[in-house]
Design a protein around this motif. Sequence first.
Motif, PDB file in Angstrom:
ATOM      1  N   SER A  16      -4.611 -32.332 -12.948  1.00  0.00           N
ATOM      2  CA  SER A  16      -3.813 -31.500 -13.218  1.00  0.00           C
ATOM      3  C   SER A  16      -4.589 -30.309 -13.974  1.00  0.00           C
ATOM      4  O   SER A  16      -4.478 -29.205 -13.617  1.00  0.00           O
ATOM      5  CB  SER A  16      -2.616 -31.687 -13.611  1.00  0.00           C
ATOM      6  N   SER A  21      -4.129 -26.113 -14.359  1.00  0.00           N
ATOM      7  CA  SER A  21      -2.878 -26.086 -14.514  1.00  0.00           C
ATOM      8  C   SER A  21      -2.391 -25.566 -15.750  1.00  0.00           C
ATOM      9  O   SER A  21      -2.776 -25.881 -17.033  1.00  0.00           O
ATOM     10  CB  SER A  21      -1.902 -27.237 -14.340  1.00  0.00           C
ATOM     11  N   ASP A  41       2.551 -29.924 -11.015  1.00  0.00           N
ATOM     12  CA  ASP A  41       1.545 -28.832 -11.818  1.00  0.00           C
ATOM     13  C   ASP A  41       1.430 -27.618 -11.033  1.00  0.00           C
ATOM     14  O   ASP A  41       2.093 -27.530  -9.942  1.00  0.00           O
ATOM     15  CB  ASP A  41       0.359 -29.289 -12.230  1.00  0.00           C
ATOM     16  N   ASN A  42       1.075 -26.782 -11.550  1.00  0.00           N
ATOM     17  CA  ASN A  42       0.839 -25.193 -11.106  1.00  0.00           C
ATOM     18  C   ASN A  42      -0.774 -24.892 -10.913  1.00  0.00           C
ATOM     19  O   ASN A  42      -0.863 -23.648 -10.951  1.00  0.00           O
ATOM     20  CB  ASN A  42       1.680 -24.196 -11.743  1.00  0.00           C
ATOM     21  N   GLY A  43      -1.311 -26.077 -10.746  1.00  0.00           N
ATOM     22  CA  GLY A  43      -2.907 -25.857 -10.548  1.00  0.00           C
ATOM     23  C   GLY A  43      -3.377 -25.159  -9.422  1.00  0.00           C
ATOM     24  O   GLY A  43      -2.361 -24.475  -8.749  1.00  0.00           O
ATOM     25  N   SER A  92       1.172 -30.554  -1.943  1.00  0.00           N
ATOM     26  CA  SER A  92       0.401 -29.337  -2.506  1.00  0.00           C
ATOM     27  C   SER A  92       0.279 -28.035  -1.500  1.00  0.00           C
ATOM     28  O   SER A  92       0.416 -28.357  -0.376  1.00  0.00           O
ATOM     29  CB  SER A  92      -0.839 -30.086  -2.778  1.00  0.00           C
ATOM     30  N   GLY A  97       0.024 -25.392  -6.531  1.00  0.00           N
ATOM     31  CA  GLY A  97       0.271 -26.654  -7.513  1.00  0.00           C
ATOM     32  C   GLY A  97       0.265 -27.862  -6.469  1.00  0.00           C
ATOM     33  O   GLY A  97       0.586 -27.578  -5.293  1.00  0.00           O
TER      34      GLY A  97
END
Length: 185
Positions: A16, A21, A41-43, A92, A97
């Motif tokens: 992540s 992220s 996560d916001n990856g 995803s 993310g």
Amino acid sequence: MHYSVCDFLLDIVQNSIEAGSANIVLKILEENRLLEVYVEDNGKGMDKEELEKIRDPFYSGGQKHSKRKVGLGIPFLLHAVELAGGSCNIASKKGKGTIVSFSFPMDSIDSPPLGDLPGLFLSSMCFDGNYELSIYRRNKEADIDYVLHRSELLEIIGSFNKADALLDLKDFLVSQELASGEVVS
């Protein structure tokens, strides 16, 4: 090889962070002999094709580790979950993310041990980068219920690159896992 659930989680959290992220949420819940884990996560996320490829142990995107030819973390997790009779879901969206969730029945002989949670939390907070890691931990049977935020701990400790600060942080993390006077190592 991954020995414990914490080994899987450290790998996922590291992925992540390496995916850029800024916010990572880790939930570890134990209730009714079931261990449920969520990492969100916001990856950079993955498209459908990439999401399928991560299940292949002989695939590595090469962006994070240019010389690595295999990616074993997710395949090992999927294998362990299958052996134990648990479940796993990975969702995803490219640019949005990733969410990895899995569970293990703790009464299965094939379920891996949980492992060293304070060590996992400490290691996860010490990766380089500017990211928020929020940890939610609940074990109803042991009467454990707490929330940790990397930013708050950094504010209190000042830095994760001094030995005395790391020892204090480790002691604090261990204290969060204490149940009924039992010492966690």
